[in-house]
Design an enzyme around this catalytic site. Structure first.
Site, PDB file in Angstrom:
ATOM      1  N   LYS A 276     -12.375 -17.811  11.560  1.00 46.00           N
ATOM      2  CA  LYS A 276     -13.685 -17.047  11.938  1.00 46.00           C
ATOM      3  C   LYS A 276     -14.833 -18.119  11.531  1.00 46.00           C
ATOM      4  O   LYS A 276     -14.938 -18.998  11.061  1.00 46.00           O
ATOM      5  CB  LYS A 276     -13.816 -15.890  11.065  1.00 46.00           C
ATOM      6  CG  LYS A 276     -13.063 -14.761  11.916  1.00 46.00           C
ATOM      7  CD  LYS A 276     -13.126 -13.342  11.451  1.00 46.00           C
ATOM      8  CE  LYS A 276     -12.342 -12.366  12.483  1.00 46.00           C
ATOM      9  NZ  LYS A 276     -12.371 -11.019  11.943  1.00 46.00           N
TER      10      LYS A 276
ATOM     11  N   ARG B 218      -3.830 -11.449   9.215  1.00 41.68           N
ATOM     12  CA  ARG B 218      -4.032 -11.385  10.756  1.00 41.68           C
ATOM     13  C   ARG B 218      -4.326 -12.887  11.065  1.00 41.68           C
ATOM     14  O   ARG B 218      -5.404 -13.210  10.647  1.00 41.68           O
ATOM     15  CB  ARG B 218      -5.002 -10.447  11.462  1.00 41.68           C
ATOM     16  CG  ARG B 218      -5.161 -10.663  12.910  1.00 41.68           C
ATOM     17  CD  ARG B 218      -5.944  -9.619  13.286  1.00 41.68           C
ATOM     18  NE  ARG B 218      -6.155  -9.398  14.844  1.00 41.68           N
ATOM     19  CZ  ARG B 218      -7.064 -10.225  15.493  1.00 41.68           C
ATOM     20  NH1 ARG B 218      -7.721 -10.970  14.818  1.00 41.68           N
ATOM     21  NH2 ARG B 218      -7.018 -10.172  16.719  1.00 41.68           N
TER      22      ARG B 218
HETATM   23  N1  HH2 Z   1     -10.804  -9.670  14.423  1.00 45.37           N
HETATM   24  C1  HH2 Z   1     -10.964  -9.756  15.649  1.00 45.37           C
HETATM   25  C2  HH2 Z   1     -10.270  -8.883  16.534  1.00 45.37           C
HETATM   26  N2  HH2 Z   1      -9.481  -8.051  16.042  1.00 45.37           N
HETATM   27  N3  HH2 Z   1      -8.633  -6.684  13.918  1.00 45.37           N
HETATM   28  C3  HH2 Z   1      -8.555  -6.465  12.903  1.00 45.37           C
HETATM   29  N4  HH2 Z   1      -8.096  -5.407  12.322  1.00 45.37           N
HETATM   30  N5  HH2 Z   1      -9.220  -7.153  11.769  1.00 45.37           N
HETATM   31  C4  HH2 Z   1     -10.171  -8.235  12.451  1.00 45.37           C
HETATM   32  O1  HH2 Z   1     -10.513  -9.088  11.342  1.00 45.37           O
HETATM   33  C5  HH2 Z   1     -10.193  -8.630  13.584  1.00 45.37           C
HETATM   34  C6  HH2 Z   1      -9.598  -7.799  14.584  1.00 45.37           C
HETATM   35  C7  HH2 Z   1     -11.593 -11.169  16.050  1.00 45.37           C
HETATM   36  O2  HH2 Z   1     -10.817 -12.074  16.108  1.00 45.37           O
HETATM   37  P1  HH2 Z   1      -9.920 -12.549  17.580  1.00 45.37           P
HETATM   38  O3  HH2 Z   1      -9.112 -11.588  18.057  1.00 45.37           O
HETATM   39  O4  HH2 Z   1      -9.356 -14.042  17.166  1.00 45.37           O
HETATM   40  O5  HH2 Z   1     -11.120 -12.847  18.574  1.00 45.37           O
HETATM   41  P2  HH2 Z   1     -11.743 -11.967  19.635  1.00 45.37           P
HETATM   42  O6  HH2 Z   1     -12.328 -10.810  19.256  1.00 45.37           O
HETATM   43  O7  HH2 Z   1     -12.917 -13.152  20.006  1.00 45.37           O
HETATM   44  O8  HH2 Z   1     -10.853 -11.967  20.570  1.00 45.37           O
END
Ligand code: HH2
Length: 278
Positions: free
Chosen positions: A223, A258
């Site tokens: 992040k 995660r």
């Molecule tokens: N962060 C993201 C997406 N989903 N769900 C939970 N429970 N906690 C988190 O911190 C979280 C989440 C964002 O990260 P990522 O899926 O890698 O990116 P994007 O939202 O750009 O797809």
């Protein structure tokens, strides 16, 4: 022994579980576009399980700051074929969505063991849907919405406010008939938080769990807070900081971590567990 009732699975929480991220989106902040084709998504899922993932988290909408709108139909077109093909892969499947209509269709497929909702079931009908399913639920805190959430987020006491919000969402779930053994909470790193807010939350994770009354899932992998700390602009190059964040989360009691980088995280946690248990 603490157990998470997770759809078709009962997961032992005595060691931190690794949740592997599978973004079937064109625009996720670190891996957007890589797993858009069905075959690529399936190979990635298999690879993450081989590397030691305990849960797969499938998402069809980027929630990064400033992410563009994705229609529910588009989101379903992205995630449902993947869920259907992965249904019998033998591992718990988590669906990362904040939309009740997407949850409903995915639950009907019988392929959702965990609803991972960055809106903590705030969408109309989401709570009732979750209550009628067997899926576990992850309730995440965010301030604002992805398009504006990083415009000067503000709190009087970020830890107390996040913990209190999660406690109230947990209570709503309990009142709706979702037993505590199906619940996870998540402080929502980067969702309407400055670097200082994120650091305060990480430092006091154990307190949040105590107040909220459910085990925690944390998502710090790659992040932007890690970019801000290290000066590394490229998310995929933030492995060292991501693994350190995972270890620190485990040390402070997180139950599910995660991550994008399953293998490195699993190895680090194996050492940490060996030391904890000897
Ligand atoms: N962060 C993201 C997406 N989903 N769900 C939970 N429970 N906690 C988190 O911190 C979280 C989440 C964002 O990260 P990522 O899926 O890698 O990116 P994007 O939202 O750009 O797809």
């Amino acid at each position: 022994m603490r157990i998470l009732q997770c759809g078709r699975f009962a997961l032992d929480l005595s060691r931190p579980l690794v949740m592997g991220i599978l973004n079937v989106t064109p625009d996720s902040f670190s891996d957007g576009g890589r797993f858009k084709r069905l075959d690529d998504a399936l190979s990635r899922a298999e690879a993450m399980l081989a590397e030691g993932a305990d849960i797969l988290d499938i998402g069809g909408e980027s929630t990064r700051p400033g992410a563009p709108f994705v229609s529910p139909d588009e989101e379903m077109e992205r995630v449902l074929p993947v869920l259907e093909r992965l249904r019998d892969i033998g591992a718990p499947l988590s669906l990362d969505t904040r939309r009740a209509v997407v949850m409903g269709e995915a639950i009907r497929l019988g392929a959702v063991d965990l609803i991972n909702d960055v809106s903590a079931l705030e969408d109309d009908g989401a709570l009732a849907l979750a209550a009628t399913s067997r899926a576990a639920v992850c309730l995440m805190h965010k301030q604002g919405n992805p398009d504006t959430m990083q415009d000067r987020p503000a709190y009087d006491d970020v830890v107390a406010e996040v913990a209190d919000y999660l406690k109230r969402r947990v209570q709503l779930c309990l009142d709706a008939g979702i037993v505590r053994e199906r619940l996870l909470v998540d402080p929502g790193f980067g969702f309407g938080k400055t670097l200082e807010h994120n650091l305060a939350l990480l430092k006091r994770l154990d307190e949040i769990e105590r107040v909220a009354g459910a085990p925690q899932l944390v998502g710090l992998s790659r992040k932007s807070m890690l970019g801000a700390l290290t000066g590394e602009d490229e998310p995929a190059q933030r492995l060292g900081a991501s693994v350190a964040a995972a270890l620190e989360s485990a040390r402070r009691g997180a139950s599910v971590i995660r991550v994008h980088d399953v293998k490195a995280t699993r190895q680090a946690l194996q050492l940490w567990q060996a030391l904890r248990d000897c």
